[in-house]
Scaffold this motif. Structure first.
Motif, PDB file in Angstrom:
ATOM      1  N   ASP A   1       4.387  -4.562 -21.708  1.00  0.00           N
ATOM      2  CA  ASP A   1       5.794  -5.182 -21.844  1.00  0.00           C
ATOM      3  C   ASP A   1       6.819  -3.947 -21.570  1.00  0.00           C
TER       4      ASP A   1
ATOM      5  N   LEU B   1      12.728   7.315 -27.775  1.00  0.00           N
ATOM      6  CA  LEU B   1      12.394   7.901 -29.170  1.00  0.00           C
ATOM      7  C   LEU B   1      11.604   9.255 -28.697  1.00  0.00           C
TER       8      LEU B   1
ATOM      9  N   ASP C   1      12.426  -3.002 -24.885  1.00  0.00           N
ATOM     10  CA  ASP C   1      13.118  -4.281 -25.682  1.00  0.00           C
ATOM     11  C   ASP C   1      14.569  -3.625 -26.044  1.00  0.00           C
ATOM     12  N   LEU C   2      14.611  -2.610 -26.397  1.00  0.00           N
ATOM     13  CA  LEU C   2      15.855  -1.984 -27.164  1.00  0.00           C
ATOM     14  C   LEU C   2      16.405  -1.097 -25.798  1.00  0.00           C
TER      15      LEU C   2
ATOM     16  N   LEU D   1      11.296   2.311 -25.257  1.00  0.00           N
ATOM     17  CA  LEU D   1      11.029   1.103 -25.731  1.00  0.00           C
ATOM     18  C   LEU D   1      11.872   0.010 -24.916  1.00  0.00           C
TER      19      LEU D   1
ATOM     20  N   GLN E   1       6.948  14.123 -26.969  1.00  0.00           N
ATOM     21  CA  GLN E   1       6.662  12.663 -26.442  1.00  0.00           C
ATOM     22  C   GLN E   1       8.049  11.950 -26.458  1.00  0.00           C
TER      23      GLN E   1
ATOM     24  N   LEU F   1       5.072   5.429 -22.630  1.00  0.00           N
ATOM     25  CA  LEU F   1       4.814   6.741 -23.506  1.00  0.00           C
ATOM     26  C   LEU F   1       4.398   7.970 -22.681  1.00  0.00           C
TER      27      LEU F   1
ATOM     28  N   ARG G   1       8.973   7.954 -25.974  1.00  0.00           N
ATOM     29  CA  ARG G   1       8.422   6.570 -25.923  1.00  0.00           C
ATOM     30  C   ARG G   1       9.902   6.058 -25.521  1.00  0.00           C
TER      31      ARG G   1
ATOM     32  N   THR H   1      15.732   1.920 -25.200  1.00  0.00           N
ATOM     33  CA  THR H   1      16.152   3.186 -25.422  1.00  0.00           C
ATOM     34  C   THR H   1      14.833   4.205 -25.852  1.00  0.00           C
TER      35      THR H   1
ATOM     36  N   LEU I   1      -4.793   3.934 -26.106  1.00  0.00           N
ATOM     37  CA  LEU I   1      -3.750   5.090 -26.408  1.00  0.00           C
ATOM     38  C   LEU I   1      -4.593   6.427 -26.708  1.00  0.00           C
TER      39      LEU I   1
END
Lengths: 201, 771
Positions: free
Chosen positions: A171, A51, A46-47, A44, A40, A175, A42, A49, A4
């Motif tokens: 995963d 950010l 897993d969720l 996710l 930015q 980003l 991000r 969702t 990153l």
């Protein structure tokens, strides 16, 4: 995280772009310090969702990158190549001090890459460059299997400046950072823009 | 001339040697199975097999690995050039030099399940202080930093990253794709770590590595290399040994040839004299190999020179024959020859009974070699027709006149002299059992080794605490407590570091407490974090659910992980021979280099049954000292036995037989005491040689007291032995130097003493019968 940083580095250092990496490197060396705004996102996986955060950034060649978050939280992050001690002071001490070293390494790598050392980059990534100087895109895929297990790919795109930067983690987290209002910084402008708060949060 | 009954025996002996030659050829089909480890000579530590195992386990990484530190202007390019040269080496199992070379050891996946039980002290303190509210800010930062890879469900507070960072105490930094370390001056060195496929003692591996490094240094004269690893020390030792064998060894051999040719004036005689040497070697080599499997190089060096003693038998026989001419009879010499062999055999075989494997091998090799050489002399030499040059007799006569003392030794003067020397020896003689004797490395190389170790912050595991407990929990508890004690001492100024398994695998009780802390952290602080970051509500319930089933991190789990590989050397597991369940581990100490630090560590482990402080170097020194005392004890016992035999044959003149040898030993010890040269195990081995050769001289002198031929043989025998061993005094290998120095002084003294204690007339029965 190292990846990153590299990415961020590229983000800051790629505003001028040519068809081959050598040209790009030459242009990078000539690029002045830059300031601008970022958004930015991000994702996710897993969720399921996203950010979203916004703020201003500032890149000073060979010195540091300042990342000033405005929403949803206010934070000022500084990444410098040499001076880990300054991070200890600025990054919030106490329980937070532990991971400075690791991030220090990431930031150091990031800024050393800012010099445009494609030799180092090519050791880790298969790099493909497409488009022309006005609209280009670079894709980077890690060479090491061990790294690919965490990071699928990186991509950068832009024209005169770098405009978007993306990172696809193994995963399925993504980003995406897009830049706007970018402008070169004069040597006398260092007190302005993102750096008005020298003591961080 | 020789009687017929001996003929079948001579043929039988020839047949035996032929068999030995075949056996040897078969054994050497893949080269000589040799062993150059000097420590292989040391006794196994039977009282403390656990310490032996711990030490071996700690030393292994140092043996199989080597480290190069490169300093150059263009570090990336120069490192790549060096790595390219090295990666072609066939004996290299692995070479790590790029930062990505260590990337596959990423511990996040394997350690992830245990993260809620692993908290750094800083995190523990933060949660204990206010439930962890202060941790929300850094977590937010991680969530929104472009550098982070946040895991809001699995690890919203990045506990695992913290844990890994805190454990990451390595000084190795990735830089420009390289692995680097920086010294105190800030200079960056590139790091290359090689793992050997085979033994560091393999000559082929040493040579291949040496050639590549030399070629690299020629191609990059401005680059600087620092070396660390046993292979470099072993290679330097082997180089030195080869060099000395060619200079000292060949020099001694050439000297021997010149002397023998001068005295006997016949190449055929020379060949006949060397025949027993070859026969002894041919007899000893295959049998020793068959008994021990492999031959230690020191055995070979010491043993081959020792067979040089065997030439004495041939010298006596030939001197006698050259001067007596047709009057020569083997029978007259036989008692002296037999007694000479017996005295040497008793001295050496006594050592074969000691519990020291190295010494046993040397003793058996020497005994076999002597026997073989002796049989060659007795069975074969009399049958060979050799020219007798008149110069030999003339030389013997002149030597006799020149060196026979005009006066007799006054007993009182002798007694006073001996008393004075004994007083000096008892008062001033020092002993030295330090490990330096075994270490052929130069001080520069050792300093370089220390420099690399300190730059890497690593150790060779020479100081450690050995900890024992009834079960894993108790053992980890004990280790953790020791860690706390050490921390307190270090804070108070004790300048050492340590490597503790319990820092990586906390005791079960601490892991339980940590999980409780994380449950607190996942209460209000987590709710705050989720709300401020704008994460969905499900994050909260899902994150909390991860705490339901958290496995306990056990030592076996950790050691099986790639990240735990480094700690495998610390774990000893079950202790054999105790009640089941008893476990042991080591806590390795680094930077212990002062006496007060050692004292502090000793004090720390005193009064604690489960902890033992081990200083490997001191321990090996103790073993060396034991070796030295063993040799002294056995030799003294053998000497007593021999004195009984000698007094049976020589009655009241027995002291004349023993005097040259004992006098020379006393002289050596006195000189050592006066010059402050410390006595060590290798000078004692030298004294053993002096004793053997001195007794031979004494026996022959007593058997054939007033014959110039005998005196010529004794002179030649001491001279050749001085050449064979004495020249070793100029060796740069400490062990050989001490051996050589002792022989040089001792043998000279033997030669000087023999004329003074010679019996006034020849009165043994054989001698009178012969005349």
């Amino acid at each position: 995280m190292r990846i990153l940083s590299l990415l961020l580095l590229l983000l800051c250092s790629l505003p001028a772009r040519a068809f081959d990496l050598e040209d790009l490197q030459a242009r990078l060396a000539a690029t002045p310090d830059i300031a601008g705004r970022f958004e930015q996102t991000r994702y996710l996986a897993d969720l399921d969702t996203s950010l979203v955060s916004r703020g201003q950034f500032r890149y000073e060649r060979d010195t540091r990158v300042v990342w000033r978050l405005e929403t949803p939280v206010e934070k000022r992050l500084v990444f410098t190549p040499q001076d880990a001690a300054s991070l200890d002071e600025k990054g919030g001490g106490g329980a937070n001090g532990d991971d400075d070293r690791r991030r220090q390494q990431a930031a150091e790598l990031l800024l050393s890459l800012l010099d445009g050392d494609w030799e180092v980059l090519e050791r880790r990534f298969d790099i493909t460059l497409a488009g022309d100087a006005e609209a280009w895109r670079v894709d980077l895929v890690p060479r090491q299997q061990a790294v690919r297990e965490r990071l699928k790919s990186l991509h950068l795109a832009g024209g005169r400046y770098l405009q978007t930067l993306g990172l696809h983690a193994a995963d399925d987290d993504i980003l995406e950072v897009s830049f706007s209002d970018q402008r070169p910084l004069g040597a006398d402008a260092s007190a302005a823009t993102a750096d008005e708060d020298p003591n961080g949060e | 001339m020789a009687s017929d009954p001996h003929r079948p025996l001579a043929w039988l002996w020839a047949a035996i040697l032929a068999g030995c030659a075949l056996l040897l050829a078969w054994q050497l089909r893949d080269g000589l199975p040799s062993d150059t480890r000097l420590t292989a000579l040391l006794p196994e530590d039977r009282q403390a097999p656990l310490i032996e195992r711990a030490s071996a386990q700690l030393g292994r990484p140092f043996e199989n690995r080597f480290v190069l530190l490169l300093t150059a202007d263009d570090l990336p390019a120069t490192s790549a050039a060096l790595a390219e040269r090295l990666s072609g080496l066939p004996d290299l199992a692995r070479l790590d030099w790029r930062d990505v070379d260590l990337a596959d050891a990423d511990p996040r996946e394997t350690l992830g399940a245990y993260r809620y039980r692993l908290l750094t002290p800083a995190l523990q303190a933060a949660i204990d202080a206010d439930g962890g509210a202060a941790l929300v800010e850094p977590a937010l930062e991680r969530l929104f930093s472009p550098l982070g890879s946040p895991q809001p469900v699995r690890d919203p507070f990045g506990l695992l990253e913290r844990w890994l960072d805190a454990q990451d105490d390595t000084r190795i930094e990735p830089w420009q794709g390289l692995l680097t370390v920086r010294d105190d001056a800030g200079t960056r060195h590139a790091l290359l770590i090689g793992k050997l496929a085979g033994s560091p003692y393999a000559l082929s591996a040493q040579q291949a590595l040496g050639e590549q490094l030399a070629a690299f240094e020629r191609a990059h004269p401005q680059a600087e290399l620092l070396h660390s690893g046993l292979i470099f020390h072993a290679a330097a030792g082997a180089r030195q040994a080869r060099h000395e064998i060619t200079t000292i060894g060949l020099g001694a051999f050439a000297g021997l040839i010149v002397i023998l040719l001068t005295v006997f004036r016949s190449p055929r005689t020379l060949a006949a004299l060397l025949l027993p040497l070859a026969g002894g070697l041919l007899f000893a080599l295959p049998l020793t190999l068959a008994l021990f499997g492999r031959l230690h190089l020191l055995t070979l060096a010491f043993g081959v020179s020792l067979i040089g003693v065997a030439i004495d038998y041939a010298l006596h026989l030939q001197s006698d024959r050259a001067i007596e001419g047709s009057r020569f009879r083997l029978r007259a010499l036989l008692p002296g020859l037999a007694l000479g062999l017996a005295s040497s055999l008793v001295a050496y075989l006594a050592q074969a009974l000691t519990p020291l494997p190295g010494l046993r091998q040397m003793a058996i090799f020497a005994a076999l070699g002597l026997t073989g050489a002796w049989l060659c002399v007795v069975l074969w030499l009399p049958r060979l027709r050799l020219p007798a040059h008149p110069a030999t007799a003339r030389l013997a006569e002149r030597l006799w006149q020149l060196t026979t003392p005009r006066r007799r030794l006054s007993p009182w003067a002798a007694l006073i002299g001996v008393t004075a020397m004994l007083a000096v020896v008892i008062g001033h003689l020092e002993v030295d059992d330090s490990l330096r004797l075994l270490n052929p490395s130069s001080p520069e190389r050792l300093a370089e080794e220390r420099q690399v170790q300190s730059l890497l912050g690593s150790d060779t595991g020479s100081h450690y605490l050995l900890v024992r407990a009834d079960d894993e929990a108790a053992l980890l508890d004990h280790l953790a407590r020791l860690g706390e004690t050490l921390d307190a001492r270090i804070d108070a100024g004790l300048a050492i570091g340590y490597d503790n398994l319990a820092e990586h695998v906390p005791p079960p009780a601490e892991q339980r407490a940590n999980l409780e802390r994380v449950r607190r952290l996942y209460g209000d602080p987590l709710a705050t974090l989720v709300a401020r970051a704008g994460l969905p509500e499900t994050t909260l319930t899902r994150a909390r659910a991860t705490l339901d089933e958290v496995p306990l991190l056990r030592v076996a789990d950790w050691l099986a992980m790639p990240a735990g590989e480094r700690d495998r050397r610390l774990w000893l597991g079950e202790i054999p021979g105790t009640e089941p369940g008893m476990l042991a581990a080591t806590l390795v100490l680094t930077g212990v280099d002062a006496a007060d630090e050692v004292a502090a560590l000793k004090q720390l482990s005193a009064g604690d049954d489960g902890v033992e402080y081990v200083d490997r170097v001191a321990r090996l020194s103790t073993l060396l000292g034991e070796l030295r005392r063993h040799i002294a004890g056995w030799v003294a016992a053998a000497l007593l036995g021999l004195m009984v035999v000698l007094s049976w044959r020589y009655r009241r003149r027995a002291w004349r037989v023993a005097a040259p040898a004992l006098g020379a030993l006393l002289g050596v010890l006195t000189l050592f005491a006066l010059t402050g040269t410390a006595l060590n195990v290798f000078s004692q081995l030298g004294m053993l040689l002096v004793l053997g050769i001195g007794l031979d001289a004494g026996i022959f002198s007593a058997e054939h007291a007033r014959r110039p031929a005998t005196w010529l043989a004794i002179t030649l025998s001491t001279l050749t032995s001085v050449l064979a061993f004495g020249l070793l005094a100029f060796s740069a290998t400490p062990a050989l130097h001490h051996l050589g120095l002792t022989c040089l002084i001792g043998l000279t003294l033997v030669w000087l003493l023999v004329p003074w204690v010679r019996p006034a007339n020849a009165t043994t029965r054989q001698e009178s019968a012969h005349d």
